[in-house]
Design a protein around this motif. Sequence first.
Motif, short mmCIF file in Angstrom:
data_model
loop_
_atom_site.label_atom_id
_atom_site.label_comp_id
_atom_site.label_asym_id
_atom_site.label_seq_id
_atom_site.Cartn_x
_atom_site.Cartn_y
_atom_site.Cartn_z
N HIS A 62 -16.61 24.89 13.43
CA HIS A 62 -15.42 25.11 14.27
C HIS A 62 -14.35 24.06 13.99
N SER A 63 -14.75 22.81 13.80
CA SER A 63 -13.79 21.74 13.56
C SER A 63 -13.08 21.88 12.21
N ALA A 64 -13.64 22.69 11.34
CA ALA A 64 -13.04 22.87 10.02
C ALA A 64 -11.76 23.70 10.08
N GLN A 65 -11.65 24.54 11.10
CA GLN A 65 -10.48 25.40 11.20
C GLN A 65 -9.22 24.56 11.26
N ASN A 66 -8.26 24.89 10.42
CA ASN A 66 -6.97 24.19 10.29
C ASN A 66 -7.09 22.78 9.71
N ASN A 67 -8.29 22.36 9.34
CA ASN A 67 -8.48 21.01 8.79
C ASN A 67 -9.04 21.01 7.37
N PHE A 68 -9.68 22.12 6.97
CA PHE A 68 -10.31 22.20 5.65
C PHE A 68 -9.97 23.52 4.99
N ASP A 69 -9.98 23.51 3.66
CA ASP A 69 -9.68 24.71 2.88
C ASP A 69 -10.94 25.49 2.53
N ALA A 70 -12.10 24.84 2.58
CA ALA A 70 -13.35 25.49 2.23
C ALA A 70 -14.50 24.71 2.85
N ILE A 71 -15.64 25.40 2.96
CA ILE A 71 -16.87 24.80 3.48
C ILE A 71 -17.97 25.02 2.45
N ILE A 72 -18.73 23.97 2.20
CA ILE A 72 -19.98 24.09 1.45
C ILE A 72 -21.07 23.77 2.45
N ILE A 73 -21.99 24.70 2.63
CA ILE A 73 -23.00 24.52 3.67
C ILE A 73 -24.40 24.76 3.13
N ASN A 74 -25.27 23.80 3.41
CA ASN A 74 -26.70 23.96 3.18
C ASN A 74 -27.33 24.04 4.57
N PRO A 75 -27.50 25.26 5.09
CA PRO A 75 -28.03 25.39 6.43
C PRO A 75 -29.53 25.15 6.53
N ALA A 76 -30.17 24.88 5.40
CA ALA A 76 -31.62 24.63 5.35
C ALA A 76 -32.36 25.77 6.03
N ALA A 77 -33.32 25.48 6.87
CA ALA A 77 -34.13 26.55 7.48
C ALA A 77 -33.32 27.47 8.37
N TYR A 78 -32.18 27.01 8.88
CA TYR A 78 -31.33 27.90 9.69
C TYR A 78 -30.80 29.09 8.88
N THR A 79 -30.82 28.97 7.57
CA THR A 79 -30.40 30.04 6.68
C THR A 79 -31.03 31.37 7.04
N HIS A 80 -32.27 31.31 7.43
CA HIS A 80 -33.09 32.51 7.53
C HIS A 80 -33.01 33.21 8.88
N TYR A 81 -32.41 32.54 9.88
CA TYR A 81 -32.41 33.18 11.19
C TYR A 81 -31.24 32.82 12.11
N SER A 82 -30.32 31.97 11.69
CA SER A 82 -29.27 31.55 12.61
C SER A 82 -28.06 32.48 12.56
N TYR A 83 -28.10 33.46 13.43
CA TYR A 83 -26.95 34.35 13.57
C TYR A 83 -25.77 33.61 14.18
N ALA A 84 -26.04 32.55 14.93
CA ALA A 84 -24.97 31.76 15.52
C ALA A 84 -24.17 31.03 14.43
N ILE A 85 -24.84 30.47 13.44
CA ILE A 85 -24.12 29.83 12.33
C ILE A 85 -23.38 30.88 11.52
N MET A 86 -24.01 32.02 11.28
CA MET A 86 -23.34 33.12 10.57
C MET A 86 -22.06 33.51 11.31
N ASP A 87 -22.15 33.69 12.62
CA ASP A 87 -20.97 34.07 13.40
C ASP A 87 -19.89 32.99 13.35
N ALA A 88 -20.28 31.72 13.38
CA ALA A 88 -19.30 30.64 13.33
C ALA A 88 -18.54 30.65 12.00
N ILE A 89 -19.26 30.87 10.90
CA ILE A 89 -18.60 30.94 9.59
C ILE A 89 -17.62 32.11 9.57
N GLY A 90 -18.03 33.24 10.09
CA GLY A 90 -17.14 34.40 10.15
C GLY A 90 -15.93 34.17 11.04
N ALA A 91 -16.12 33.43 12.12
CA ALA A 91 -15.05 33.22 13.09
C ALA A 91 -13.92 32.35 12.56
#
Length: 148
Positions: A62-91
Amino acid sequence: MKRVLVIHGPNINLTGTREQNVYGEINYEEINNIIKREASKLDIAVKIQQTNSEGEIINFIHSAQNNFDAIIINPAAYTHYSYAIMDAIGAVQIPAIEVHLSNIHSREEFRRKSVIASKCIGQISGFGPYSYVLALNAIKLLENSMEG
């Protein structure tokens, strides 16, 4: 100059000592140094953050909005089940690249599924810390292709 937020998820801070046969011998500090050196070569400003908390990852995104041009994310184990992180990236609608130190597609069945990937422009896995280097180069190549 492009501004990129690098987010390391759970247990990335233990690299170098944790399951070296999977994650390698390079420690967390050196991974960050590799990222910083490559970013400097590419004229990219990076901010690197790590947390073991799903909520903090979402706050970083969320803090990246208006502050960064891109995100590189290693969500580790959250990769496999975090719909909340998926939604945040989409938002935030910032281009994001999912990275992994190990090749998640050659590991246990549950690790082969990424719910995050659908909101990312790409996924890079299996190259150890150089997965981040490849992601930085991808961001630079995309920037150059849009300028040309």
